[in-house]
Design a protein around this motif. Structure first.
Motif, PDB file in Angstrom:
ATOM      1  N   VAL A  52      -0.330   8.019   9.824  1.00 48.95           N
ATOM      2  CA  VAL A  52      -0.794   8.113  11.214  1.00 48.95           C
ATOM      3  C   VAL A  52      -0.878   6.730  11.858  1.00 48.95           C
ATOM      4  O   VAL A  52      -0.440   6.532  13.002  1.00 48.95           O
ATOM      5  N   THR A  53      -1.438   5.759  11.147  1.00 47.87           N
ATOM      6  CA  THR A  53      -1.647   4.429  11.734  1.00 47.87           C
ATOM      7  C   THR A  53      -0.414   3.541  11.668  1.00 47.87           C
ATOM      8  O   THR A  53      -0.218   2.682  12.524  1.00 47.87           O
ATOM      9  N   ARG A  54       0.401   3.728  10.616  1.00 46.30           N
ATOM     10  CA  ARG A  54       1.603   2.911  10.411  1.00 46.30           C
ATOM     11  C   ARG A  54       1.286   1.420  10.414  1.00 46.30           C
ATOM     12  O   ARG A  54       2.021   0.598  10.961  1.00 46.30           O
ATOM     13  N   VAL A  55       0.166   1.099   9.797  1.00 41.73           N
ATOM     14  CA  VAL A  55      -0.259  -0.298   9.683  1.00 41.73           C
ATOM     15  C   VAL A  55      -0.489  -0.609   8.215  1.00 41.73           C
ATOM     16  O   VAL A  55      -1.241   0.103   7.535  1.00 41.73           O
ATOM     17  N   LEU A  56       0.151  -1.655   7.716  1.00 43.69           N
ATOM     18  CA  LEU A  56      -0.021  -2.078   6.333  1.00 43.69           C
ATOM     19  C   LEU A  56      -0.776  -3.405   6.280  1.00 43.69           C
ATOM     20  O   LEU A  56      -0.769  -4.170   7.249  1.00 43.69           O
ATOM     21  N   ASP A  60      -3.793 -12.005   2.806  1.00 45.47           N
ATOM     22  CA  ASP A  60      -4.904 -11.806   1.877  1.00 45.47           C
ATOM     23  C   ASP A  60      -5.407 -10.370   1.853  1.00 45.47           C
ATOM     24  O   ASP A  60      -6.084  -9.970   0.896  1.00 45.47           O
ATOM     25  N   TRP A  61      -5.091  -9.610   2.896  1.00 54.58           N
ATOM     26  CA  TRP A  61      -5.619  -8.252   2.953  1.00 54.58           C
ATOM     27  C   TRP A  61      -4.942  -7.314   1.978  1.00 54.58           C
ATOM     28  O   TRP A  61      -5.443  -6.220   1.739  1.00 54.58           O
ATOM     29  N   TRP A  62      -3.856  -7.672   1.362  1.00 52.03           N
ATOM     30  CA  TRP A  62      -3.301  -6.847   0.279  1.00 52.03           C
ATOM     31  C   TRP A  62      -4.279  -6.817  -0.892  1.00 52.03           C
ATOM     32  O   TRP A  62      -4.594  -5.744  -1.422  1.00 52.03           O
ATOM     33  N   TRP A  63      -4.773  -7.981  -1.310  1.00 47.95           N
ATOM     34  CA  TRP A  63      -5.697  -7.969  -2.450  1.00 47.95           C
ATOM     35  C   TRP A  63      -7.110  -7.576  -2.024  1.00 47.95           C
ATOM     36  O   TRP A  63      -7.827  -6.925  -2.795  1.00 47.95           O
ATOM     37  N   GLY A 171      -6.988  -6.908  15.083  1.00 47.14           N
ATOM     38  CA  GLY A 171      -6.055  -5.895  15.543  1.00 47.14           C
ATOM     39  C   GLY A 171      -5.969  -4.661  14.667  1.00 47.14           C
ATOM     40  O   GLY A 171      -5.162  -3.767  14.940  1.00 47.14           O
ATOM     41  N   VAL A 172      -6.764  -4.593  13.608  1.00 47.03           N
ATOM     42  CA  VAL A 172      -6.741  -3.448  12.687  1.00 47.03           C
ATOM     43  C   VAL A 172      -8.012  -2.620  12.891  1.00 47.03           C
ATOM     44  O   VAL A 172      -9.119  -3.142  12.817  1.00 47.03           O
ATOM     45  N   GLY A 173      -7.848  -1.325  13.152  1.00 43.87           N
ATOM     46  CA  GLY A 173      -8.980  -0.447  13.375  1.00 43.87           C
ATOM     47  C   GLY A 173      -9.521   0.147  12.091  1.00 43.87           C
ATOM     48  O   GLY A 173      -8.921   0.013  11.014  1.00 43.87           O
ATOM     49  N   TRP A 180      -6.071   2.242   3.889  1.00 48.80           N
ATOM     50  CA  TRP A 180      -5.783   1.265   2.844  1.00 48.80           C
ATOM     51  C   TRP A 180      -6.650   1.500   1.617  1.00 48.80           C
ATOM     52  O   TRP A 180      -6.155   1.522   0.484  1.00 48.80           O
ATOM     53  N   GLN A 181      -7.943   1.677   1.840  1.00 47.20           N
ATOM     54  CA  GLN A 181      -8.862   1.803   0.709  1.00 47.20           C
ATOM     55  C   GLN A 181      -8.688   3.120  -0.035  1.00 47.20           C
ATOM     56  O   GLN A 181      -8.729   3.152  -1.270  1.00 47.20           O
ATOM     57  N   LEU A 182      -8.499   4.216   0.692  1.00 45.46           N
ATOM     58  CA  LEU A 182      -8.297   5.503   0.026  1.00 45.46           C
ATOM     59  C   LEU A 182      -7.013   5.492  -0.795  1.00 45.46           C
ATOM     60  O   LEU A 182      -6.971   6.025  -1.913  1.00 45.46           O
ATOM     61  N   THR A 183      -5.954   4.898  -0.261  1.00 44.81           N
ATOM     62  CA  THR A 183      -4.688   4.835  -1.000  1.00 44.81           C
ATOM     63  C   THR A 183      -4.829   3.960  -2.235  1.00 44.81           C
ATOM     64  O   THR A 183      -4.401   4.344  -3.337  1.00 44.81           O
ATOM     65  N   ALA A 184      -5.421   2.786  -2.071  1.00 48.76           N
ATOM     66  CA  ALA A 184      -5.606   1.888  -3.219  1.00 48.76           C
ATOM     67  C   ALA A 184      -6.472   2.536  -4.281  1.00 48.76           C
ATOM     68  O   ALA A 184      -6.170   2.472  -5.485  1.00 48.76           O
ATOM     69  N   GLY A 185      -7.557   3.174  -3.854  1.00 44.08           N
ATOM     70  CA  GLY A 185      -8.435   3.838  -4.813  1.00 44.08           C
ATOM     71  C   GLY A 185      -7.767   5.010  -5.489  1.00 44.08           C
ATOM     72  O   GLY A 185      -7.913   5.216  -6.708  1.00 44.08           O
ATOM     73  N   GLY A 186      -7.010   5.816  -4.729  1.00 43.55           N
ATOM     74  CA  GLY A 186      -6.295   6.947  -5.309  1.00 43.55           C
ATOM     75  C   GLY A 186      -5.259   6.503  -6.336  1.00 43.55           C
ATOM     76  O   GLY A 186      -5.122   7.117  -7.402  1.00 43.55           O
ATOM     77  N   LEU A 187      -4.541   5.423  -6.042  1.00 42.01           N
ATOM     78  CA  LEU A 187      -3.554   4.905  -6.989  1.00 42.01           C
ATOM     79  C   LEU A 187      -4.226   4.382  -8.255  1.00 42.01           C
ATOM     80  O   LEU A 187      -3.643   4.452  -9.347  1.00 42.01           O
ATOM     81  N   ALA A 188      -5.450   3.870  -8.121  1.00 41.53           N
ATOM     82  CA  ALA A 188      -6.176   3.411  -9.302  1.00 41.53           C
ATOM     83  C   ALA A 188      -6.646   4.582 -10.166  1.00 41.53           C
ATOM     84  O   ALA A 188      -6.677   4.500 -11.396  1.00 41.53           O
ATOM     85  N   ILE A 189      -6.985   5.709  -9.519  1.00 39.25           N
ATOM     86  CA  ILE A 189      -7.469   6.880 -10.251  1.00 39.25           C
ATOM     87  C   ILE A 189      -6.334   7.638 -10.924  1.00 39.25           C
ATOM     88  O   ILE A 189      -6.517   8.216 -12.008  1.00 39.25           O
ATOM     89  N   ALA A 190      -5.141   7.643 -10.320  1.00 40.45           N
ATOM     90  CA  ALA A 190      -4.031   8.490 -10.775  1.00 40.45           C
ATOM     91  C   ALA A 190      -3.711   8.338 -12.262  1.00 40.45           C
ATOM     92  O   ALA A 190      -3.661   9.344 -12.992  1.00 40.45           O
ATOM     93  N   PRO A 191      -3.449   7.128 -12.778  1.00 43.98           N
ATOM     94  CA  PRO A 191      -3.120   7.037 -14.208  1.00 43.98           C
ATOM     95  C   PRO A 191      -4.260   7.468 -15.114  1.00 43.98           C
ATOM     96  O   PRO A 191      -4.035   8.034 -16.178  1.00 43.98           O
TER      97      PRO A 191
END
Length: 306
Positions: A52-56, A60-63, A171-173, A180-191
């Motif tokens: 929906v947001t199409r913002v990555l 530093d915000w990657w880590w 500029g990021v809402g 970002w956080q839900l995706t990062a957390g979900g990827l950490a839980i998956a394995p």
């Protein structure tokens, strides 16, 4: 409502949504799959918000997003669910209600904020109120469960303080930050979910509806409301909304599952709600102190048991 009161109400609504998790889980979802449920809650919602947001993240915000996602989702969900399965709900709820005290302590260490006596006193009142509500659920102590419960509260509290320290990139809402956080957390839980629980369980129509509610309303919408609110409130004020989750779960259990509600529990609800209201006011806030970001919170086996 508008202004500060509207922000508090909308942010508190996230805790109300989280308080419905126990009802949805017990009535609609397959039993004994906490990691799979955590994964289904986090990853689809995160990917949806990214689409929906199409913002990555950039730079530093990657880590930073990975760290916040790991704390607020990747560590918080599994530890919370482990506590829920290993010990009575009352203990899990009481452990979660210490969030304001943990945030105050971490804020003093990481942000050089002064710990106010009023904050400590109000936090202790909130813990006392939640304890009274959860008295029927208190029982024998399980060391692993207790460690997991306080670990989940600690992860949430550290995420709150780091979120305050880092804020949001220009500029990021809050919707993008939530994704970002839900995706990062979900990827950490998956394995972890695959390694521990194996293949996904069979899911009937009720399960599809339940998981859909958890992913879209209980997670995507609720966490957006939460991060939106924590971007406008003080970190301590945010964590004083935490008791709304176990209180909501208790009321829903009484109204829909036929669970008893004693006079002691009603008194505890009044005490916890009073602490929640008191936690939203301070001289600094009234004077227009700067606003900060925080992290998510849920507490109590009634609100989290999978």
């Amino acid at each position: 409502m508008t202004g500060a009161a509207g922000t508090v109400a909308a942010t508190g609504l996230a805790q109300v949504f989280w308080g419905s998790t126990y009802l949805v889980t017990t009535e609609f979802l397959p039993p004994d799959r906490p990691l799979f449920t955590a994964l289904v809650r986090a990853l689809p919602a995160g990917l949806l918000l990214l689409a929906v947001t199409r913002v990555l993240p950039r730079g530093d915000w990657w880590w930073r997003a990975s760290v916040l996602g790991a704390l607020n989702i990747g560590a918080f969900f599994p530890l919370l669910f482990l506590a829920a399965y290993r010990m009575p709900g009352g203990m899990a709820a009481v452990a979660g209600s210490v969030g304001p005290l943990l945030v105050a302590g971490l804020g003093a260490v990481l942000l050089s904020e002064r710990v106010r006596a009023r904050t400590v006193a109000t936090g202790l009142v909130a813990v006392a109120g939640v304890t009274l509500v959860m008295v029927p659920g208190l029982g024998s102590v399980d060391a692993v469960g207790v460690a997991a419960a306080f670990g989940s509260a600690g992860a949430m509290s550290l995420g709150t303080v780091l979120g305050k320290r880092w804020g949001r990139p220009a500029g990021v809402g809050p919707l993008a930050l939530t994704g970002w956080q839900l995706t990062a957390g979900g990827l950490a839980i998956a394995p972890l979910a695959v390694a521990v629980e194996g293949a996904p369980p069979a899911i009937d129509a009720a399960g599809v509806a339940g998981y859909g509610y958890l992913a879209l309303v209980n997670t995507a919408l609720a966490y957006w409301l939460w991060f939106r609110g924590t971007g406008r409130m003080t970190a301590t004020g945010v964590t004083f909304l935490v008791p709304l989750s176990p209180l909501t779960a208790t009321v829903l259990g009484w109204g829909f599952l036929g669970e008893s509600l004693t006079a002691v529990q009603v008194a505890g609800m009044a005490v916890a709600l009073a602490a929640t209201v008191a936690g939203q006011w301070s001289p600094r806030a009234a004077a227009g102190a700067r606003l900060v970001t925080g992290g998510p919170a849920e507490s109590g086996v009634r609100a989290v048991r999978r």
